[in-house]
Design a protein around this motif. Structure first.
Motif, PDB file in Angstrom:
ATOM      1  N   SER A 233      91.526 -71.702  26.020  1.00 32.15           N
ATOM      2  CA  SER A 233      92.988 -71.583  26.836  1.00 32.15           C
ATOM      3  C   SER A 233      93.229 -70.224  27.279  1.00 32.15           C
ATOM      4  O   SER A 233      92.960 -69.535  26.397  1.00 32.15           O
ATOM      5  N   GLY A 234      93.912 -70.065  28.315  1.00 27.55           N
ATOM      6  CA  GLY A 234      94.428 -68.822  28.512  1.00 27.55           C
ATOM      7  C   GLY A 234      95.545 -68.726  28.822  1.00 27.55           C
ATOM      8  O   GLY A 234      96.651 -69.504  29.337  1.00 27.55           O
ATOM      9  N   GLY A 261      93.557 -74.640  30.384  1.00 25.08           N
ATOM     10  CA  GLY A 261      92.311 -74.635  29.666  1.00 25.08           C
ATOM     11  C   GLY A 261      91.710 -76.116  29.481  1.00 25.08           C
ATOM     12  O   GLY A 261      92.177 -77.001  29.901  1.00 25.08           O
ATOM     13  N   VAL A 274      87.530 -70.499  30.388  1.00 20.93           N
ATOM     14  CA  VAL A 274      88.728 -70.285  30.862  1.00 20.93           C
ATOM     15  C   VAL A 274      89.016 -70.061  32.423  1.00 20.93           C
ATOM     16  O   VAL A 274      89.911 -70.651  32.942  1.00 20.93           O
ATOM     17  N   CYS A 311      94.990 -63.251  29.642  1.00 27.40           N
ATOM     18  CA  CYS A 311      94.629 -63.516  30.985  1.00 27.40           C
ATOM     19  C   CYS A 311      95.441 -62.694  31.960  1.00 27.40           C
ATOM     20  O   CYS A 311      96.679 -62.510  31.854  1.00 27.40           O
TER      21      CYS A 311
END
Length: 365
Positions: A233-234, A261, A274, A311
């Motif tokens: 996950s981002g 994600g 991701v 991110c």
């Protein structure tokens, strides 16, 4: 076994060793109801803290009925099984509409409430109103399986029926509230999964003890092996805000918020997962900057390892998300994330970030 010996022994034990739980101080039906829903699949110590937080936020049934779903889910955050919180809200609205905000006393009216099954209805009827209904949960089945050496599978209807019948036979008239709680508490604290029979005040009357079958009662089926999955996950930051999305009503964790994600596919690195998930879920091109950490959590039969990444957008001129897999979403300030209810893994990811000097300043006002 003589009925009076069994009931008096259990009631005597409960009088001396029963725990001081907040809902036992008044036996308010609303409090009993919330405590029963919370205590399902939750350790009692955790249930107490969640219960106290809940009644402070929602002092009455009508307070729950007036609240929006997000507020109720946020208050439930950390307990899991969020459908229970939604059913509490539905039931509260029904009680306010049909019973003028007063919790119903009739067993069938209690049973008709959303999220209330036979066990919960019996627990509320007996504990809140002292009516002669048995509570047959896992602890009660374990206690009576051993007391009467019942050779039935733990999940079978035969065991449930046999225990319910025995509970009715041994429940003293007018003391259903105490008796049901005594048996349940006894199963938690004394006649547990790994019992110490030397501490049992009624072991001399226990058939499983006399026959040396205690550890074989109740009859347990082979546990289903958990499924292990890896996810990524981002945490996408853009102009000081982070992207979150709300899961659909027909999806896993419906109505909860998350960072985009998903499951890491074969021959795919967490970073690649991701990037792909952001493209598929919100139509954004992102670049993982650094790894936040790895958190682990469970839901149903799954054991999940979640890789979290900080991110950024891969191209600065395209930042409008299109939510393909969520009902809504948007960019919010990190300091406001505490207002949203997240599933376990994403909540743990947030806790990791708040404790990390690299990110802790993001959450300061």
């Amino acid at each position: 076994m003589n009925e009076s010996i069994l009931s008096s022994a259990l009631l005597g034990w409960f009088s001396a060793h029963g725990r001081d739980l907040p809902w036992r101080r008044t036996y308010d039906p609303y409090h009993v109801w919330i405590s029963e829903i919370m205590a399902q699949q939750t350790q009692m110590s955790r249930a107490v803290s969640f219960f106290e937080r809940w009644v402070e936020r929602f002092p009455s049934i009508c307070d729950v009925a007036r609240a929006d779903e997000d507020s109720v889910l946020k208050q439930w955050e950390g307990l899991g099984y969020y459908s229970r919180a939604r059913n509490i809200r539905k039931a509260a609205r029904l009680i306010c509409e049909q019973h003028e905000g007063v919790f119903p006393r009739d067993f069938q009216d209690i049973l008709s409430l959303p999220g209330v099954g036979e066990y919960t209805a019996g627990a509320i009827a007996s504990i809140a109103f002292n009516l002669q209904y048995p509570c047959v949960d896992a602890n009660v089945k374990r206690v009576f399986s051993r007391l009467f050496d019942l050779d039935f599978s733990f999940k079978s209807s035969a065991l449930h029926k046999a225990v319910a019948r025995l509970m009715r036979e041994h429940m003293p008239e007018g003391r259903a509230r105490e008796f049901n709680q005594a048996v349940m508490e006894f199963g938690q604290l004394v006649c547990s999964k790994r019992p110490d029979c030397s501490l049992c005040p009624i072991c001399e009357h226990c058939r499983a003890f006399s026959r040396d079958t205690v550890l074989f009662r109740p009859v347990m089926e082979e546990a289903v092996k958990p499924m292990r999955i890896d996810m990524a996950s981002g945490f996408l930051l853009h102009e000081g805000k982070v992207l979150i999305q709300k899961r659909r009503a027909d999806d896993v964790w419906p109505g909860l918020w998350e960072f985009p994600g998903g499951v890491i596919e074969k021959r795919e690195t967490p970073e690649q997962a991701v990037v792909r998930e952001y493209r598929e879920e919100v139509a954004l091109a992102v670049r993982p900057v650094e790894k936040i950490g790895v958190v682990r959590f469970c839901y149903t039969r799954y054991r999940v390892t979640l890789h979290g990444f900080l991110c950024e957008l891969a191209n600065g001129d395209s930042w409008e998300p299109v939510f393909h897999e969520a009902q809504e979403g948007g960019f919010v300030a990190p300091v406001d994330l505490g207002e949203f209810a997240f599933p376990s893994g994403h909540r743990k990811l947030l806790e990791t970030m708040r404790a990390d000097v690299r990110y802790s300043s993001l959450f300061l006002k």
